[in-house]
Scaffold this motif. Structure first.
Motif, mmCIF file in Angstrom:
data_model
loop_
_atom_site.group_PDB
_atom_site.id
_atom_site.type_symbol
_atom_site.label_atom_id
_atom_site.label_comp_id
_atom_site.label_asym_id
_atom_site.label_seq_id
_atom_site.Cartn_x
_atom_site.Cartn_y
_atom_site.Cartn_z
ATOM 1 N N LYS A 1 0.839 -1.188 0.000
ATOM 2 C CA LYS A 1 0.000 0.000 0.000
ATOM 3 C C LYS A 1 0.881 1.248 0.000
ATOM 4 O O LYS A 1 2.069 1.181 0.304
ATOM 5 C CB LYS A 1 -0.904 -0.003 1.229
ATOM 6 N N ALA A 2 0.286 2.372 -0.321
ATOM 7 C CA ALA A 2 1.036 3.627 -0.409
ATOM 8 C C ALA A 2 1.733 3.949 0.906
ATOM 9 O O ALA A 2 2.884 4.404 0.920
ATOM 10 C CB ALA A 2 0.099 4.764 -0.804
ATOM 11 N N ASP B 1 1.508 -5.455 -15.722
ATOM 12 C CA ASP B 1 0.214 -4.773 -15.666
ATOM 13 C C ASP B 1 0.273 -3.489 -14.849
ATOM 14 O O ASP B 1 -0.350 -2.488 -15.206
ATOM 15 C CB ASP B 1 -0.855 -5.709 -15.086
ATOM 16 N N GLN B 2 0.986 -3.544 -13.732
ATOM 17 C CA GLN B 2 1.071 -2.356 -12.873
ATOM 18 C C GLN B 2 2.371 -1.585 -13.089
ATOM 19 O O GLN B 2 2.810 -0.821 -12.226
ATOM 20 C CB GLN B 2 0.950 -2.777 -11.408
ATOM 21 N N GLY B 3 2.965 -1.777 -14.258
ATOM 22 C CA GLY B 3 4.251 -1.151 -14.547
ATOM 23 C C GLY B 3 4.243 0.356 -14.465
ATOM 24 O O GLY B 3 5.181 0.967 -13.943
ATOM 25 N N LYS B 4 3.172 0.985 -14.949
ATOM 26 C CA LYS B 4 3.093 2.444 -14.938
ATOM 27 C C LYS B 4 2.999 2.988 -13.511
ATOM 28 O O LYS B 4 3.609 3.999 -13.175
ATOM 29 C CB LYS B 4 1.891 2.913 -15.760
ATOM 30 N N GLU B 5 2.218 2.305 -12.675
ATOM 31 C CA GLU B 5 2.105 2.729 -11.279
ATOM 32 C C GLU B 5 3.451 2.579 -10.557
ATOM 33 O O GLU B 5 3.849 3.434 -9.756
ATOM 34 C CB GLU B 5 1.040 1.907 -10.554
ATOM 35 N N MET B 6 4.154 1.478 -10.884
ATOM 36 C CA MET B 6 5.480 1.281 -10.302
ATOM 37 C C MET B 6 6.456 2.365 -10.755
ATOM 38 O O MET B 6 7.273 2.849 -9.969
ATOM 39 C CB MET B 6 6.020 -0.094 -10.683
ATOM 40 N N SER B 7 6.341 2.748 -12.010
ATOM 41 C CA SER B 7 7.226 3.797 -12.531
ATOM 42 C C SER B 7 7.038 5.110 -11.767
ATOM 43 O O SER B 7 8.007 5.822 -11.481
ATOM 44 C CB SER B 7 6.953 4.027 -14.017
ATOM 45 N N LYS B 8 5.793 5.398 -11.421
ATOM 46 C CA LYS B 8 5.520 6.619 -10.663
ATOM 47 C C LYS B 8 6.203 6.576 -9.299
ATOM 48 O O LYS B 8 6.808 7.571 -8.859
ATOM 49 C CB LYS B 8 4.006 6.785 -10.488
ATOM 50 N N VAL B 9 6.126 5.423 -8.640
ATOM 51 C CA VAL B 9 6.777 5.268 -7.333
ATOM 52 C C VAL B 9 8.295 5.399 -7.470
ATOM 53 O O VAL B 9 8.950 6.080 -6.670
ATOM 54 C CB VAL B 9 6.416 3.898 -6.721
ATOM 55 N N ILE B 10 8.866 4.773 -8.499
ATOM 56 C CA ILE B 10 10.318 4.771 -8.676
ATOM 57 C C ILE B 10 10.830 6.166 -9.021
ATOM 58 O O ILE B 10 11.885 6.588 -8.528
ATOM 59 C CB ILE B 10 10.712 3.748 -9.758
ATOM 60 N N ARG B 11 10.075 6.898 -9.849
ATOM 61 C CA ARG B 11 10.490 8.272 -10.173
ATOM 62 C C ARG B 11 10.505 9.140 -8.920
ATOM 63 O O ARG B 11 11.415 9.952 -8.715
ATOM 64 C CB ARG B 11 9.568 8.863 -11.233
ATOM 65 N N HIS B 12 9.487 8.956 -8.075
ATOM 66 C CA HIS B 12 9.451 9.712 -6.811
ATOM 67 C C HIS B 12 10.616 9.307 -5.907
ATOM 68 O O HIS B 12 11.264 10.159 -5.288
ATOM 69 C CB HIS B 12 8.119 9.452 -6.096
ATOM 70 N N TRP B 13 10.896 8.023 -5.839
ATOM 71 C CA TRP B 13 12.011 7.488 -5.048
ATOM 72 C C TRP B 13 13.335 8.078 -5.532
ATOM 73 O O TRP B 13 14.158 8.530 -4.732
ATOM 74 C CB TRP B 13 12.007 5.968 -5.181
ATOM 75 N N ASN B 14 13.522 8.092 -6.843
ATOM 76 C CA ASN B 14 14.749 8.647 -7.416
ATOM 77 C C ASN B 14 14.882 10.145 -7.130
ATOM 78 O O ASN B 14 15.981 10.641 -6.854
ATOM 79 C CB ASN B 14 14.788 8.423 -8.930
ATOM 80 N N TYR B 15 13.768 10.853 -7.200
ATOM 81 C CA TYR B 15 13.793 12.293 -6.931
ATOM 82 C C TYR B 15 14.261 12.564 -5.507
ATOM 83 O O TYR B 15 15.135 13.401 -5.268
ATOM 84 C CB TYR B 15 12.414 12.904 -7.160
ATOM 85 N N ASP B 16 13.685 11.848 -4.563
ATOM 86 C CA ASP B 16 14.070 12.045 -3.161
ATOM 87 C C ASP B 16 15.532 11.620 -2.928
ATOM 88 O O ASP B 16 16.244 12.254 -2.136
ATOM 89 C CB ASP B 16 13.143 11.239 -2.245
ATOM 90 N N SER B 17 15.969 10.564 -3.604
ATOM 91 C CA SER B 17 17.367 10.130 -3.485
ATOM 92 C C SER B 17 18.313 11.198 -4.022
ATOM 93 O O SER B 17 19.369 11.471 -3.431
ATOM 94 C CB SER B 17 17.575 8.827 -4.253
ATOM 95 N N ALA B 18 17.938 11.800 -5.143
ATOM 96 C CA ALA B 18 18.757 12.858 -5.729
ATOM 97 C C ALA B 18 18.829 14.068 -4.810
ATOM 98 O O ALA B 18 19.874 14.741 -4.719
ATOM 99 C CB ALA B 18 18.205 13.255 -7.095
ATOM 100 N N GLU B 19 17.735 14.362 -4.114
ATOM 101 C CA GLU B 19 17.726 15.486 -3.187
ATOM 102 C C GLU B 19 18.691 15.251 -2.025
ATOM 103 O O GLU B 19 19.384 16.176 -1.583
ATOM 104 C CB GLU B 19 16.303 15.728 -2.661
ATOM 105 N N VAL B 20 18.736 14.041 -1.521
ATOM 106 C CA VAL B 20 19.683 13.715 -0.456
ATOM 107 C C VAL B 20 21.121 13.840 -0.983
ATOM 108 O O VAL B 20 21.996 14.403 -0.319
ATOM 109 C CB VAL B 20 19.446 12.290 0.086
ATOM 110 N N SER B 21 21.365 13.336 -2.185
ATOM 111 C CA SER B 21 22.701 13.411 -2.786
ATOM 112 C C SER B 21 23.160 14.855 -2.926
ATOM 113 O O SER B 21 24.336 15.176 -2.715
ATOM 114 C CB SER B 21 22.709 12.743 -4.170
ATOM 115 N N ALA B 22 22.228 15.738 -3.289
ATOM 116 C CA ALA B 22 22.568 17.134 -3.571
ATOM 117 C C ALA B 22 23.036 17.899 -2.339
ATOM 118 O O ALA B 22 23.665 18.955 -2.462
ATOM 119 C CB ALA B 22 21.367 17.837 -4.194
ATOM 120 N N VAL B 23 22.728 17.378 -1.169
ATOM 121 C CA VAL B 23 23.147 18.045 0.073
ATOM 122 C C VAL B 23 24.659 17.984 0.250
ATOM 123 O O VAL B 23 25.268 18.875 0.843
ATOM 124 C CB VAL B 23 22.443 17.397 1.290
#
Length: 258
Positions: free
Chosen positions: A146-147, A190-212
């Motif tokens: 779940k979310a 089947d749920q590939g697009k929904e997974m992609s949304k989660v992974i893009r968000h995960w990557n964004y937050d990871s990049a933000e931590v890296s940028a510090v």
């Protein structure tokens, strides 16, 4: 003047002439005997001086760091190392500390080990892949999560990632650190697009931590696998194959200054 006088004068003249010739010969011999031989000019060979100073790379993380799925056994770390050697003509010392199945909490423990810290201290470059096993749970995907479950997993992961980066910088403030982002191996399900949304968000937050942190660069890979994911996956449909790892290595190489 009688003949005897003339004869005497002639003899004396001849003697003086002989003495002069002998003296001239002696003087010339002394001159040439004492003259040093010509010293040959030093030969200057214009050779390109190669930079022999070695480059030290330390790789941390999970099975992507180990290269699981690559038939050649190199993974992106090995391919990148070969390219650096070729481009720079410098010797490269690689220490691969990746562990198959490793999660971020386990890497958090590993970077605190004394020997690992010593290896990081010597590094000119640090490569990191981590987080895939946190999110995908070893290849299970996200179908039954779940979310709020995903949010809780990510929160712990980001806390671990922040600690890992702090520890790397504690041991080495100068090395360039390349943190490899996640791709979606399940994009064609089947749920590939929904997974992609989660992974893009995960990557964004990871990049933000890296940028510090200074000199810690987030390396995106999501786009590399997005269109033809199965062309770049191993038979387990989770890890990259040799082509997939080469894509990742080329992406990291494009960020380097030779």
């Amino acid at each position: 003047m009688n003949k005897n006088v003339i004869r005497s004068i002639t003899v004396i003249a001849v003697l003086f002439c002989l003495l002069w010739l002998i003296g001239l010969g002696w003087a010339a011999g002394e001159y040439y005997a004492g003259k040093p031989e010509k010293v040959p000019e030093p030969t200057t060979v214009n050779k390109k001086v190669e930079n022999k100073k070695g480059l030290t790379i330390v790789a941390l993380g999970d099975s992507l760091t180990r290269g699981t799925g690559d038939e050649s056994g190199k993974g992106y770390v090995g391919v990148l190392t070969d390219e650096i050697k070729e481009k720079t003509k410098r010797p490269v010392q690689l220490t691969n500390l990746g562990i198959n199945g490793q999660r971020s909490d386990q890497l958090r423990v590993q970077v605190q080990e004394k020997e690992v810290g010593r290896q990081i201290q010597k590094a000119d470059m640090v490569l990191v892949t981590i987080g895939g096993n946190d999110l995908f749970r070893g290849g299970q995907g996200l179908a039954d999560l779940k979310a709020e479950d995903i949010a809780a997993i990510e929160k712990k992961y980001l806390d671990n990632l922040n600690f890992i980066f702090e520890q790397i910088r504690k041991n080495n403030s100068e090395a360039n650190v390349f943190f490899i982002g996640l791709y979606n191996p399940f994009i064609e399900l089947d749920q590939g697009k929904e997974m992609s949304k989660v992974i893009r968000h995960w990557n964004y937050d990871s990049a933000e931590v890296s940028a510090v942190y200074p000199k810690i660069v987030f390396v995106p890979t999501f786009d590399l696998f997005e269109l033809k994911v199965n062309d770049y996956l191993y038979s387990d449909k989770f890890h990259p194959n040799s082509k997939g790892y080469r894509l990742i290595a080329e992406r990291v190489a494009s960020l380097l200054t030779w």
